[in-house]
Design an enzyme around this catalytic site. Structure first.
Site, PDB file in Angstrom:
ATOM      1  CB  CYS A 130      -9.393  -0.893  -5.124  1.00 28.84           C
ATOM      2  SG  CYS A 130      -7.794  -0.169  -5.598  1.00 28.84           S
ATOM      3  CG  HIS A 242     -10.894   2.761  -2.723  1.00 31.52           C
ATOM      4  ND1 HIS A 242     -10.681   1.686  -1.888  1.00 31.52           N
ATOM      5  CD2 HIS A 242      -9.829   2.799  -3.563  1.00 31.52           C
ATOM      6  CE1 HIS A 242      -9.535   1.100  -2.198  1.00 31.52           C
ATOM      7  NE2 HIS A 242      -8.998   1.750  -3.221  1.00 31.52           N
TER       8      HIS A 242
END
EC number: 3.4.19.9
Length: 317
Positions: A130, A242
């Site tokens: 991320c 993620h």
């Protein structure tokens, strides 16, 4: 970069092992550093910096130990630590790169040391998730103002693989069932407001000569963002998504796929990265120093009432 160095690194990456005095060496006790980041809001009550425990579990679940790297670490201590650990993980988060110069100085120092290690034939992996993914792209460009806005928070989708994915280091070892799951099922969880656009990638030679794009995705507004990258000549990898969240986070307000297929596919990424770190032969010269640096010296706090995005958080001062 010197062409000979590129060839040497490429051979090491393809072979995937390290040889010392003619003997194959694999480090089955890898230790990986996870970078902290500044706290804000209610979190400041508990400490000045933090790591979400899901990242620690993600690394530990694949057979490695974790050392926290404090974002305000001095350069001498960072250099010593980097020479003792076997890889670094840049986690997700919400750091304002333009107002956190101490943090950006540290990630730049880590980046420089990772590149230098590998240029010298010292295998040393780096992963970003991320915000960590974004950091990798920005560090390769030496420019922290290249990101575009996206409508992709709390957004779980399959990956749109590029033609490079199947032959990449990251995905070539994945089973056909994992690749099928990643490509067809909504199992990659995105939680970002900013990202790297294909246009910026194409127009920025320092990024497109350093990284291959392995997947893209489209946000809710139809805008495409790059979602998985792999360095061409270094063991450096990034996911805008993620992989740790579907395995270790449980807030019911976040759209996460906890199915068997999702767990297997997301866990694969951790297994891959930790196995990359087994190729690093760094170690602590003093066992007592090693023990004192490990995450086991800290206790995670249950964070449902303060930061429901995370089940547990490690705090540091």
């Amino acid at each position: 970069m010197n062409k000979l160095i590129v060839v040497i690194i490429s051979i090491i990456l393809m072979v995937g092992i390290v040889k010392v005095n003619g003997q194959t060496k694999i480090n089955n006790r890898p230790i990986i550093g996870i970078l902290t980041q500044p706290t804000d809001g209610d979190m400041t009550t508990f400490g000045s910096q933090y790591i979400a425990a899901s990242y620690v579990k993600y690394i530990e679940s694949a057979g490695a130990r974790v050392v926290p790297i404090l974002y305000d670490i001095d350069i001498k201590s960072l250099t010593e630590l980097m020479g003792s650990i076997n890889g670094v993980f840049f986690p997700g988060g919400g750091v304002d790169f333009n107002n956190q110069t101490v943090y950006t100085d540290t990630i730049q120092s880590i980046w420089s040391q990772v590149v230098e290690f590998n240029n010298n034939g010292d295998y040393f992996p780096l992963w970003g998730t991320c915000m960590g993914f974004q950091e990798l792209a920005l560090l390769s460009a030496d420019n922290f103002n290249l990101l575009s806005s996206y409508n992709s928070e709390n957004y779980t989708v399959p990956l749109n693989f590029t033609s490079l994915a199947a032959g990449s280091r990251l995905f070539s070892l994945a089973s056909s069932s994992i690749m099928q799951s990643l490509a067809s099922e909504p199992i990659t969880m995105n939680n970002h407001q900013f990202g790297l656009s294909p246009q910026t990638y194409q127009q920025t030679s320092s990024i497109n000569t350093f990284f291959d794009v392995l997947s893209t995705n489209v946000d809710r507004d139809g805008n495409t963002f790059i979602s998985t990258i792999e360095a061409k000549n270094y063991p450096i990898y990034g996911t805008q998504w993620h992989p740790e969240k579907p395995i270790f986070e449980w807030w019911d307000q976040e759209v996460m796929n906890h199915s068997f297929d999702s767990i297997m596919a997301n866990q694969y990424t951790s297994n891959f990265f930790v196995n990359e770190c087994r190729k690093s032969l760094h170690s602590f010269s003093d066992p007592s120093v090693e023990a004192s640096t490990l995450i086991y010296n800290y206790t995670p706090q249950y964070s449902e009432s303060t930061v429901p995005d995370f089940e547990q958080i490690y705090y540091f001062n």
